[in-house]
Design a protein around this motif. Structure first.
Motif, PDB file in Angstrom:
ATOM      1  N   ARG A 296       1.043  -1.194   0.327  1.00 17.80           N
ATOM      2  CA  ARG A 296       0.268   0.178  -0.187  1.00 17.80           C
ATOM      3  C   ARG A 296       0.718   1.497   0.080  1.00 17.80           C
ATOM      4  O   ARG A 296       0.500   2.298  -0.514  1.00 17.80           O
ATOM      5  CB  ARG A 296      -1.516  -0.267   1.194  1.00 17.80           C
ATOM      6  N   ASN A 297       2.217   1.490   0.812  1.00 18.00           N
ATOM      7  CA  ASN A 297       3.234   2.665   0.404  1.00 18.00           C
ATOM      8  C   ASN A 297       3.302   2.674  -0.777  1.00 18.00           C
ATOM      9  O   ASN A 297       3.492   4.040  -1.411  1.00 18.00           O
ATOM     10  CB  ASN A 297       4.384   1.916   1.638  1.00 18.00           C
ATOM     11  N   PHE A 298       3.653   1.519  -1.916  1.00 23.03           N
ATOM     12  CA  PHE A 298       3.873   2.211  -3.429  1.00 23.03           C
ATOM     13  C   PHE A 298       3.056   2.506  -3.842  1.00 23.03           C
ATOM     14  O   PHE A 298       3.825   2.872  -4.392  1.00 23.03           O
ATOM     15  CB  PHE A 298       4.535   0.218  -3.897  1.00 23.03           C
ATOM     16  N   ILE A 299       1.629   2.133  -3.519  1.00 15.74           N
ATOM     17  CA  ILE A 299       0.251   2.900  -4.326  1.00 15.74           C
ATOM     18  C   ILE A 299       0.943   3.907  -4.328  1.00 15.74           C
ATOM     19  O   ILE A 299       0.843   4.593  -5.366  1.00 15.74           O
ATOM     20  CB  ILE A 299      -0.556   2.595  -4.240  1.00 15.74           C
ATOM     21  N   LYS A 300       0.774   4.471  -3.023  1.00 15.38           N
ATOM     22  CA  LYS A 300       1.038   6.293  -2.411  1.00 15.38           C
ATOM     23  C   LYS A 300       2.113   6.339  -2.706  1.00 15.38           C
ATOM     24  O   LYS A 300       1.940   7.487  -3.427  1.00 15.38           O
ATOM     25  CB  LYS A 300       0.957   5.876  -1.056  1.00 15.38           C
ATOM     26  N   ILE A 301       3.368   6.057  -3.235  1.00 14.20           N
ATOM     27  CA  ILE A 301       4.866   6.887  -3.688  1.00 14.20           C
ATOM     28  C   ILE A 301       4.004   6.179  -4.972  1.00 14.20           C
ATOM     29  O   ILE A 301       5.172   7.612  -5.445  1.00 14.20           O
ATOM     30  CB  ILE A 301       5.552   5.147  -3.338  1.00 14.20           C
ATOM     31  N   TYR A 302       3.978   5.359  -5.247  1.00 18.64           N
ATOM     32  CA  TYR A 302       3.825   5.480  -7.418  1.00 18.64           C
ATOM     33  C   TYR A 302       2.535   7.202  -7.702  1.00 18.64           C
ATOM     34  O   TYR A 302       2.995   7.447  -8.156  1.00 18.64           O
ATOM     35  CB  TYR A 302       2.885   5.027  -7.840  1.00 18.64           C
ATOM     36  N   GLU A 303       1.805   6.768  -7.084  1.00 20.77           N
ATOM     37  CA  GLU A 303       0.648   8.039  -6.618  1.00 20.77           C
ATOM     38  C   GLU A 303       1.608   9.263  -6.324  1.00 20.77           C
ATOM     39  O   GLU A 303       1.506  10.361  -7.474  1.00 20.77           O
ATOM     40  CB  GLU A 303      -0.948   7.738  -5.894  1.00 20.77           C
ATOM     41  N   GLU A 304       2.718  10.476  -5.448  1.00 17.02           N
ATOM     42  CA  GLU A 304       2.786  11.208  -5.447  1.00 17.02           C
ATOM     43  C   GLU A 304       4.130  11.257  -6.689  1.00 17.02           C
ATOM     44  O   GLU A 304       4.026  12.092  -6.665  1.00 17.02           O
ATOM     45  CB  GLU A 304       3.510  11.241  -3.942  1.00 17.02           C
ATOM     46  N   VAL A 305       4.621  10.483  -6.841  1.00 13.46           N
ATOM     47  CA  VAL A 305       5.904  10.670  -7.695  1.00 13.46           C
ATOM     48  C   VAL A 305       5.073  11.343  -9.365  1.00 13.46           C
ATOM     49  O   VAL A 305       5.578  11.804  -9.186  1.00 13.46           O
ATOM     50  CB  VAL A 305       6.652   8.986  -7.742  1.00 13.46           C
TER      51      VAL A 305
END
Length: 407
Positions: free
Chosen positions: A392-401
């Motif tokens: 779930r952290n990586f979903i957020k990472i990809y969104e923010e990036v």
């Protein structure tokens, strides 16, 4: 995102049944289309298919994420890549390699649903697995489906368990992958179960077969016609050649490393084979190109054929060029900042032994900024899984990036 649990439950049910790549692709395509996201299906050979999905506009750069759809290949057919009963709710572990690609797809859906304004395009490429990825990606590139990229994030596992890092840190220091100070700081600042890295360099890959023609005969016949003899001579000369290359190491990636992965010949113990075959997989470095290696292998084969009246031939299966990526690029710096915030850890740039999909994109666009980072353990294994919180952290990472890069 309310549907994450349902989506993940569906993905982890897709297992190694001979058509799992197509099933993963079909499911993700349907999911994207449900959310009214522009999607193009790419048909490869056989049952294999991939896709390209995107949102955004033409008012800025194109940022792409690429991941592959395959699941873990089992070395032991008696082992089952299934979710253990105590993890069936997937609140701790998510099983299967394909979740790295799923993180990019879910980020795409999330940004679309939130109607986040983007100045440019956010694109996701779903490709077939490692063993056949070259063909699939080249088809996409040949069709002009990647010529407009400005930056590419390869969504593949880039982490290791924190206990593993603590255990192998001295080895990584000795190999020059991380410094002693980096290792101490990484372990000190990490607040989760995994340590991730930003990959700034990757070895290339060269896979080839050496085929030896002989004459089928009983073991009591003349051994000079034995196809295996030619392969034995080649192995000896090949070993000598690669040993002599050991002093030409890359400062970032280390030496060229060959591995014999398969030898096949006679199917009976008392007969000589008409044909024998050797498969070799080589991790390559920028200092010694794939073409240079191929040229020398052809010369070795030519000399063995003349010296021993052998009938050897070389068949190239695939080749990926090594990559030296830029840690100073805009996509690298944005990703590092966002990932450190989301993962609650310090991230450092490293070089790795893996040869991956990115080389095919860079081959046609040398100025492309590339970075490799994704959920999961970089050392593939049976029952491969990703910690669900990290996912779930990586979903957020990809969104923010994506949001920051296309602002």
């Amino acid at each position: 995102m309310n549907e994450v649990e349902e989506i993940l439950q569906k993905i982890i049910q897709i297992r190694d049944d001979g058509a799992c790549e197509t099933r993963v692709a079909d499911y993700l395509i349907r999911l994207l289309q449900i959310h009214d996201i522009k999607t193009r299906v790419i048909r490869f050979s056989g049952n294999c298919s991939g896709f390209i999905a995107e949102i955004g506009n033409n008012r800025g750069p194109v940022l792409a994420f690429v991941g592959h759809e395959d699941t873990t290949l089992l070395d032991n057919s008696t082992e089952q890549a299934t979710v253990p009963a105590n993890d069936s709710k997937i609140d701790r572990k998510i099983y299967g390699q394909e979740v790295s690609l799923a993180a990019a797809v879910l980020a795409l859906i999330e940004l679309k649903e939130k109607k986040v304004p983007l100045k440019g395009k956010f694109r996701v490429y779903g490709t077939i697995g490692n063993e056949n990825s070259t063909v699939g990606i080249r088809k996409m590139i040949a069709a002009g489906l990647a010529s407009d990229l400005d930056a590419l994030v390869v969504s593949e596992p880039s982490g290791m368990k924190i206990q593993t890092l603590a255990k192998i840190a001295p080895k990584l220091e000795k190999l020059g992958i991380i410094s002693k100070n980096d290792a101490v700081e990484l372990l000190k600042r990490n607040q989760i179960v995994e340590q991730h890295f930003l990959e700034s360099a990757r070895r290339g890959a060269l896979s080839y077969d050496v085929i030896s023609q002989g004459k089928a005969a009983q073991s009591s016949s003349c051994v000079e016609a034995n196809a295996i003899n030619g392969l034995l001579a080649f192995i000896q000369e090949q070993n000598t050649y690669f040993e002599n290359l050991s002093n030409q190491e890359s400062l970032i990636l280390g030496p060229t490393t060959p591995v014999i992965t398969k030898i096949s010949g006679s199917k009976q113990l008392r007969t000589m084979p008409e044909k024998a075959k050797l498969n070799v997989f080589v991790r390559t470095i920028p200092e010694i190109s794939n073409e240079q290696l191929i040229k020398q292998l052809e010369q070795i084969i030519k000399e063995i054929n003349l010296k021993f009246s052998a009938k050897l031939s070389l068949k190239i299966n695939f080749k990926h060029e090594p990559l030296i990526l830029s840690p100073d690029s805009r996509i690298s710096q944005i990703t590092r900042k966002v990932s450190e915030q989301q993962l609650h850890q310090k991230l450092t740039f490293i070089g790795t032994a893996n040869g991956k999909n990115a080389s095919q994109f860079v081959r046609t666009n040398p100025r492309l900024d590339v970075l490799v980072i994704g959920p999961g353990n970089a050392s593939y294994q049976v029952n491969q899984y990703v910690n669900s919180k990290v996912f779930r952290n990586f979903i957020k990472i990809y969104e923010e990036v994506t949001t920051e890069y296309l602002q």
